[in-house]
Each structure stands twice: as C-alpha cells, then as structure tokens.
Enzyme design. Structure first.
Site, mmCIF file in Angstrom:
data_model
loop_
_atom_site.group_PDB
_atom_site.id
_atom_site.type_symbol
_atom_site.label_atom_id
_atom_site.label_comp_id
_atom_site.label_asym_id
_atom_site.label_seq_id
_atom_site.Cartn_x
_atom_site.Cartn_y
_atom_site.Cartn_z
ATOM 1 N N LEU A 33 0.811 -1.223 0.000
ATOM 2 C CA LEU A 33 0.000 0.000 0.000
ATOM 3 C C LEU A 33 0.843 1.271 0.000
ATOM 4 O O LEU A 33 1.947 1.298 0.535
ATOM 5 C CB LEU A 33 -0.924 -0.012 1.226
ATOM 6 C CG LEU A 33 -1.837 -1.235 1.333
ATOM 7 C CD1 LEU A 33 -2.674 -1.156 2.609
ATOM 8 C CD2 LEU A 33 -2.750 -1.364 0.108
ATOM 9 N N HIS A 37 -3.579 4.182 -2.358
ATOM 10 C CA HIS A 37 -4.558 3.264 -1.755
ATOM 11 C C HIS A 37 -5.221 3.932 -0.534
ATOM 12 O O HIS A 37 -6.430 3.832 -0.343
ATOM 13 C CB HIS A 37 -3.870 1.988 -1.259
ATOM 14 C CG HIS A 37 -3.213 1.178 -2.336
ATOM 15 N ND1 HIS A 37 -1.856 1.058 -2.447
ATOM 16 C CD2 HIS A 37 -3.733 0.414 -3.329
ATOM 17 C CE1 HIS A 37 -1.554 0.267 -3.462
ATOM 18 N NE2 HIS A 37 -2.675 -0.143 -4.020
HETATM 19 P P1 AMP Z 1 -3.853 -2.198 -6.798
HETATM 20 O O1 AMP Z 1 -3.380 -2.586 -5.441
HETATM 21 O O2 AMP Z 1 -2.760 -1.698 -7.701
HETATM 22 O O3 AMP Z 1 -4.749 -3.232 -7.429
HETATM 23 O O4 AMP Z 1 -4.765 -0.911 -6.598
HETATM 24 C C1 AMP Z 1 -5.885 -0.958 -5.744
HETATM 25 C C2 AMP Z 1 -6.713 0.281 -5.953
HETATM 26 O O5 AMP Z 1 -5.915 1.439 -5.669
HETATM 27 C C3 AMP Z 1 -7.177 0.416 -7.410
HETATM 28 O O6 AMP Z 1 -8.512 0.910 -7.408
HETATM 29 C C4 AMP Z 1 -6.229 1.442 -7.964
HETATM 30 O O7 AMP Z 1 -6.744 2.180 -9.052
HETATM 31 C C5 AMP Z 1 -5.995 2.340 -6.761
HETATM 32 N N1 AMP Z 1 -4.750 3.074 -6.904
HETATM 33 C C6 AMP Z 1 -3.528 2.583 -7.253
HETATM 34 N N2 AMP Z 1 -2.631 3.580 -7.354
HETATM 35 C C7 AMP Z 1 -3.304 4.723 -7.082
HETATM 36 C C8 AMP Z 1 -2.930 6.104 -7.026
HETATM 37 N N3 AMP Z 1 -1.691 6.504 -7.288
HETATM 38 N N4 AMP Z 1 -3.882 7.013 -6.690
HETATM 39 C C9 AMP Z 1 -5.161 6.619 -6.430
HETATM 40 N N5 AMP Z 1 -5.572 5.337 -6.457
HETATM 41 C C10 AMP Z 1 -4.656 4.417 -6.786
#
Ligand code: AMP
Length: 285
Positions: A33, A37
């Site tokens: 995270l 996140h």
């Molecule tokens: P992941 O762990 O990469 O599957 O991401 C989980 C959630 O966090 C997904 O909805 C992503 O789009 C969101 N997320 C990942 N990176 C970012 C970021 N830099 N800003 C906002 N949300 C993010």
C-alpha cells in the site's frame, strides 16, 4: 480493526455491521500500500460507516509469471498503514480461499470492446481475471459503495460495466490519482525503480498535462500524440501505448472528433517496470 482471511468470518462480521445499520465502503487492493490506496480508504471513511479493505494478489490477472512472483507483499506494514488510516476491516484471503479447489464458478459478463484496447492489447487475459476476482469480492462484501482509483481508468470502466450488467446496487466512486511530488503516479511497482528512474518518470505526467494544453489550443490529436511519443522516446522511455480515447467507450479518437469525455492513457516502461498513467482532458458528462 477486524482482520480476517476466511470468507465466513468476513461475512459474519459484515452481517452484524449491516444489522447495526452501517453502510459498507469497499476498497479492493493487491497490497503493497501507498498514499494512493490510503486516499481510497479516506474517501470511503468520509461517506460510509464501515470501510472494508481487501488485500489479495490475484494470480488470475497476471499474464506474466515473473511479475506475479516479484509483486511486493509487505503484509505487516500494510496492516499497520490500514490501522493508522482507520480502516474497519481487512480481508486478506489466500488463493485457495478465493478460488476453492474444484470451484469452477466463472462469470458470464464479457467486457467486450472496453477490454480490447490499451491494457487489453498488452496484457491478454488481465481484465478477465480482474473482473472475476472483483465479482467474487463484491458478492462476498456486498458493499454500498466501491472505491477505485482513476489511475486504472480502463479497470474502472470495466467494473462499472460489470456492475451495470449484473444490476448490482453499488455506487462506484472513482478517486483521483495520487502522485509523487514530481508528478509520477504512485504505484506499488515504483519501488522497483532506481532513484534516478523515479525522478525521470515525472516526465510522464508533464507530457500528459502538456497534451491537454495543446488540445485546448486546438492542436490535432494525431499531432499531440506524435509529439508526446517523441518526447517520451527522446527521454529513453519505451512506450507500450499513448492513446487519446473517448472516456465512455475507450475508443481511440480521430482528428476532428470531440466527445464530452476525453482521456489520455499511456504506459511507458522504464528499467523493466510498466508505468501506467492517464489524465482526463475533458469531462462535460
Ligand atoms: P492495486 O493494489 O494496484 O490493485 O490498486 C488498488 C486500488 O488502488 C485500485 O482501485 C487502484 O486504481 C488504486 N490506486 C492505485 N494507485 C493509485 C494512485 N496513485 N492514486 C489513487 N488510487 C490508486
């Protein structure tokens, strides 16, 4: 903070929470995270009374076994961050909890053309695996609101289509992309970049921003795209794609088209790491 691995424990907890009249916000993640996140957790806490975060590195959405292998899994640190940010529930199942042996449940939802361009071209099977795990998670959590990041714009479009397809009573909230001070979109994969690559990667968001200014000044999409491509290439980046698309359909825009929702999406590769980013250039929807 309630932490569980088993679906039955999660559901029991949520049953009680719902009986108490709580509304459920859900933030699915793959862990490792960062502030991006956590911004989703904050967004959920602001409007719901119980925030559930899942941590599950879904093997089905990795088409590259080496990427799956290398994906960071700092679970103790993640739990501490979630505790500090006020999450109510953390669900972190094992692969066999999500996909019990012998369970052949598959979903009939087909994202169709939304899954074809961009990530669909470079990561075959990725969205099928993603949709399947998100469907399973939504069935388990049954949230009132689902929080996802704009950073994965195509993913949000597909999940929105899936929620519509199944007529799930869930509000999908898309939260803005959190960035490093130099503009680089935060990502769990950024830890694999060297310090200098991380600095240079700030160029991606500058190029996206500049493209919007050029569009506003009347430059053609084909020219904006060519100049973006040139700048990224000159900086030594490998480019998977730089597409300017209709935000509803994800179809690449031709010169002269000007829909109410325009998004520029790109992936560049640096030191073997895929860096995904996008910017909404027009949203009059
Ligand atoms: P992941 O762990 O990469 O599957 O991401 C989980 C959630 O966090 C997904 O909805 C992503 O789009 C969101 N997320 C990942 N990176 C970012 C970021 N830099 N800003 C906002 N949300 C993010």
């Amino acid at each position: 903070m309630f932490i569980c691995k088993r679906v039955t424990d999660l559901q029991q907890y949520l049953l009680t929470a719902k009986k108490q009249g709580k509304d459920i916000g859900f933030v699915p993640t793959m862990g490792a995270l960062h502030e991006g996140h956590l911004s989703l957790v904050h967004a959920s806490r602001a409007v719901t009374s119980c925030t559930v975060v899942s941590i599950f590195v879904n093997p089905k959405q990795f088409n590259d076994p080496a990427d799956l292998e290398k994906y960071p899994r700092p679970i103790s640190r993640d739990l501490q961050l979630l505790y500090d940010s006020g999450a109510d529930v953390v669900f972190h199942p094992e692969v066999h909890d999500m996909y019990p042996p012998g369970d052949k449940t598959s979903i009939e939802f087909d994202p169709g053309p939304l899954a074809e361009p961009m990530e669909g071209l470079f990561r075959p099977g990725h969205f099928k695996g993603m949709a399947e795990v998100v469907y399973r998670l939504l069935e388990m959590v049954k949230p009132d609101r689902l929080f996802m990041g704009q950073k994965d714009f195509q993913q949000v479009a597909i999940v929105r289509a899936m929620i519509d397809y199944y007529k799930m009573p869930i509000e999908l909230v898309m939260s803005p992309t959190m960035r490093e001070p130099n503009g680089l979109a935060m990502s769990s994969r950024n830890v694999r970049l060297s310090e200098s690559a991380r600095e240079r990667a700030g160029l991606i968001s500058s190029v996206l921003q500049q493209g919007k200014i050029e569009m506003d000044n009347g430059k053609k999409f084909s020219e904006i795209r060519a100049s973006a491509w040139q700048q990224l290439q000159n900086a030594g980046f490998e480019i998977d794609y730089f597409d300017i698309v209709n935000g509803h359909t994800l179809k690449a825009l031709q010169d002269g088209e000007f829909p109410d929702y325009i998004v520029a999406c790109c992936v560049i590769r640096l030191e073997g790491v895929r860096l995904l980013d996008n910017m909404i250039w027009r949203d009059n929807g």
